[in-house]
Design an enzyme around this catalytic site. Structure first.
Site, PDB file in Angstrom:
ATOM      1  N   SER A   1       0.112   1.969   6.700  1.00  0.00           N
ATOM      2  CA  SER A   1      -0.833   1.204   5.897  1.00  0.00           C
ATOM      3  C   SER A   1      -1.916   0.634   6.825  1.00  0.00           C
ATOM      4  CB  SER A   1      -0.058   0.125   5.136  1.00  0.00           C
ATOM      5  OG  SER A   1      -0.866  -0.484   4.170  1.00  0.00           O
TER       6      SER A   1
ATOM      7  N   ARG B   1       0.036 -11.535  -5.325  1.00  0.00           N
ATOM      8  CA  ARG B   1       1.169 -10.736  -4.896  1.00  0.00           C
ATOM      9  C   ARG B   1       1.707  -9.865  -6.032  1.00  0.00           C
ATOM     10  NH1 ARG B   1       2.777  -8.670  -0.116  1.00  0.00           N
ATOM     11  NH2 ARG B   1       4.998  -8.239  -0.098  1.00  0.00           N
TER      12      ARG B   1
ATOM     13  N   ASP C   1       1.999   7.437  -3.860  1.00  0.00           N
ATOM     14  CA  ASP C   1       1.244   6.272  -3.385  1.00  0.00           C
ATOM     15  C   ASP C   1      -0.029   6.118  -4.215  1.00  0.00           C
ATOM     16  OD1 ASP C   1      -0.202   4.357  -1.917  1.00  0.00           O
ATOM     17  OD2 ASP C   1       0.525   5.119   0.001  1.00  0.00           O
TER      18      ASP C   1
ATOM     19  N   HIS D   1       3.592   3.476  -2.075  1.00  0.00           N
ATOM     20  CA  HIS D   1       3.078   3.004  -0.791  1.00  0.00           C
ATOM     21  C   HIS D   1       4.180   2.417   0.090  1.00  0.00           C
ATOM     22  CE1 HIS D   1       0.013   1.857   2.001  1.00  0.00           C
ATOM     23  NE2 HIS D   1       0.384   0.593   1.973  1.00  0.00           N
ATOM     24  N   ASP D   2       5.182   1.787  -0.519  1.00  0.00           N
ATOM     25  CA  ASP D   2       6.248   1.134   0.252  1.00  0.00           C
ATOM     26  C   ASP D   2       7.248   2.108   0.874  1.00  0.00           C
ATOM     27  OD1 ASP D   2       5.398  -1.452   0.130  1.00  0.00           O
ATOM     28  OD2 ASP D   2       6.933  -2.152  -1.272  1.00  0.00           O
TER      29      ASP D   2
END
Lengths: 370, 370
Positions: free
Chosen positions: B145, B214, B308, B342-343
């Protein structure tokens, strides 16, 4: 908001959830074209989350409608052929009963005392309007996004009253990722101190929450490839960056979308209709989604867009497949490669428009023209 | 936050934008393994937006690190083979100088008087740390990232000091859709009245804005297919729905993620680093992105994930292609089908971990072991 007709249903209206009932119901609607003698040429346009009954301009309201170029003489929804009806959905703020309406039992606006609303309730309200208009059977329902959900539910709940449906950028049940995106919008509104648990009609307006919610929504309505083409990394001020403030035109685009929408729509309406979309599930009460969809007996056109991130294309492939598996022999599925994401239905005359026109008019020789 | 080492750079530090300079700089970092005699076995892990230097537990801090299972003896980043360094990024709040640090010239926290920060500045700070540690050349940089951006920039700015890089779920320049998603997070923070233009350190904390930010971020970190598998349409209360409040477990998951992160990270740090990511563009100052990328001479592994949505897979295909077109003969591209969006870089030991291990250790016979 002006120029719509009002249907007053002066009887209690039963809602799906929590055994709630409205003491009475109003439905705002607009029509175009003429109903033929056999009353067989009616097409109902079912609107999206924040859309009014004003799909198309007319003498009583000259402003362009939200589907202006799709409706009219010779258009995708041809008003020379069809009697076109567009109702404002239950829960909205554009004439039909919703949270900003006055509760006749209290003399005050419902606000969040309005009962939790469902897709089924919206369909029931639409069909009460059709009763009023003396229309027993629709030639077709056409809906995009929320409207597509409504079209599917209309065919399921009133199989004898719907001739064919077109569901554009919709789905058979809401997916957790679209629930997540709508939840975030509701949360930003409900986090605005001015929201005041929904009782803001006599106080300051929760504008900040509405702006943010619309900015989040805008992100889900368009697509990365479109933004790449349209904005790329273009800067607001070529001299920058100097501060934490927006640097790129994509940022000012989102700000503009949030700002211009924020006072156009009632925040509570957004909350209720957004929630109804989350709860939408054609399989609810059935042993499977396929069984729930087997209620849809009429021919169905499903249109999906590959760049849609809110109602991803695979959801619409699933919808078409399950309809077929449930025994529906009249399923047509178009997969469009438009760049415009979820908003394609508002923009793509040549793709969406042509499909709608073709599907509505195939077999028109069977209809009496007015 | 404890157990890190601190490097004090007691000289002015020049920043990229606005001719700004910090009067001094601190860099927090942690290390694992041993530097060999020839100082040729150093690997720098470059951290993501909100990550600290604590990639892996150790005696001074026993809590699991953010890449706990990827770093250690025999792990993807093998601490028996390599001297592993993880610096906390410039602009952060975990020991390295950032907006919550005290400005020695004023005796007060910088807050939003902190200068606009860039990826280049972060890389410069990292290499000042390497100077301090006496490391002339890194065996490799590994970053995910934001960390992947830093790895690319490190190879471009210090071609003689980086042996190879691994860029995971990163890109060559930020795309308007990822700018849009980060902009929305910044906007929610900056819309919280408690943010107070950044000067909240002595007042109420902008918790609502941080929570919402968040929650938005969480939506971009995972994927629809994962949520479908994990939450589907599972309800919090099977009896519901009764109100506008969350009905589905996906909603309470997002709430929980927002709540638990909201006080762990400094809001101003998030603003500065998020903005730096928007501004990241390997083509800046060059006639094309490809020309800018031609500065990267060392072997590069690019790892992308198909699910992602923040750094879409096609961006990473583009990165790999442009590196190849720019003349780099050592480009390896892995496209992973992980469900975790993405994680993935935080979770996928077998996919990401194996690739990292293989790429770091190929040719290890050339290195002196400690």
């Amino acid at each position: 908001i002006t120029g719509y007709k009002l249907f007053h249903h002066q009887h209690p209206f039963e809602m799906k959830y929590n055994k709630a009932r409205l003491p009475e119901l109003q439905v705002a609607y607009e029509t175009w074209g003429k109903l033929n003698e056999t009353k067989s040429n009616a097409v109902m346009i079912q609107a999206g989350l924040s859309a009014s009954s004003h799909a198309k301009s007319h003498r009583e309201n000259l402003r362009p409608g939200w589907w202006e170029k799709f409706v009219g003489p010779g258009c995708a929804v041809d008003t020379d052929e069809f009697f076109v009806i567009c109702p404002n959905n239950l829960g909205s703020c554009y004439g039909t009963t919703g949270p900003s309406s006055v509760n006749p039992l209290t003399g005050k606006q419902y606000a969040t005392t309005f009962p939790l609303t469902s897709i089924d309730d919206m369909v029931q309200a639409n069909f009460l309007l059709l009763d009023e208009l003396g229309i027993d059977k629709l030639h077709a329902c056409v809906g995009s996004s929320l409207g597509g959900m409504l079209s599917l539910m209309a065919a399921a709940e009133f199989p004898e009253r719907v001739g064919r449906i077109i569901s554009i950028s919709s789905c058979a049940q809401s997916h957790p990722s679209s629930i997540a995106m709508r939840y975030l919008q509701r949360k930003t509104i409900m986090s605005d101190p001015n929201w005041n648990k929904g009782h803001y009609y006599d106080g300051p307006y929760p504008k900040m929450g509405m702006k943010l919610a619309r900015e989040i929504a805008t992100m889900t309505y368009r697509s990365g490839p479109e933004w790449d083409q349209r904005f790329s990394r273009e800067r607001i001020d070529p001299g920058g960056p100097n501060t934490l403030c927006p640097t790129f035109t994509i940022e000012s685009y989102l700000e503009y979308q949030g700002e211009s929408f924020s006072t156009k729509y009632d925040p509570n309406s957004l909350l209720y209709i957004s929630k109804a979309m989350d709860l939408f599930d054609m399989g609810e009460g059935y042993s499977s989604l396929q069984e729930g969809l087997s209620r849809v007996k009429c021919p169905v056109m499903v249109i999906g867009v590959q760049t849609d991130i809110l109602f991803p294309i695979w959801q619409q492939r699933t919808l078409a497949e399950l309809l077929q598996k449930s025994g529906n022999l009249g399923v047509t599925f178009y997969e469009l490669n438009s760049l415009y994401g979820h908003d394609t239905f508002l923009l793509d005359i040549n793709g969406v428009g042509a499909a709608v026109k073709g599907y509505l008019e195939i077999g028109r020789q069977f209809y009496q023209h007015p």
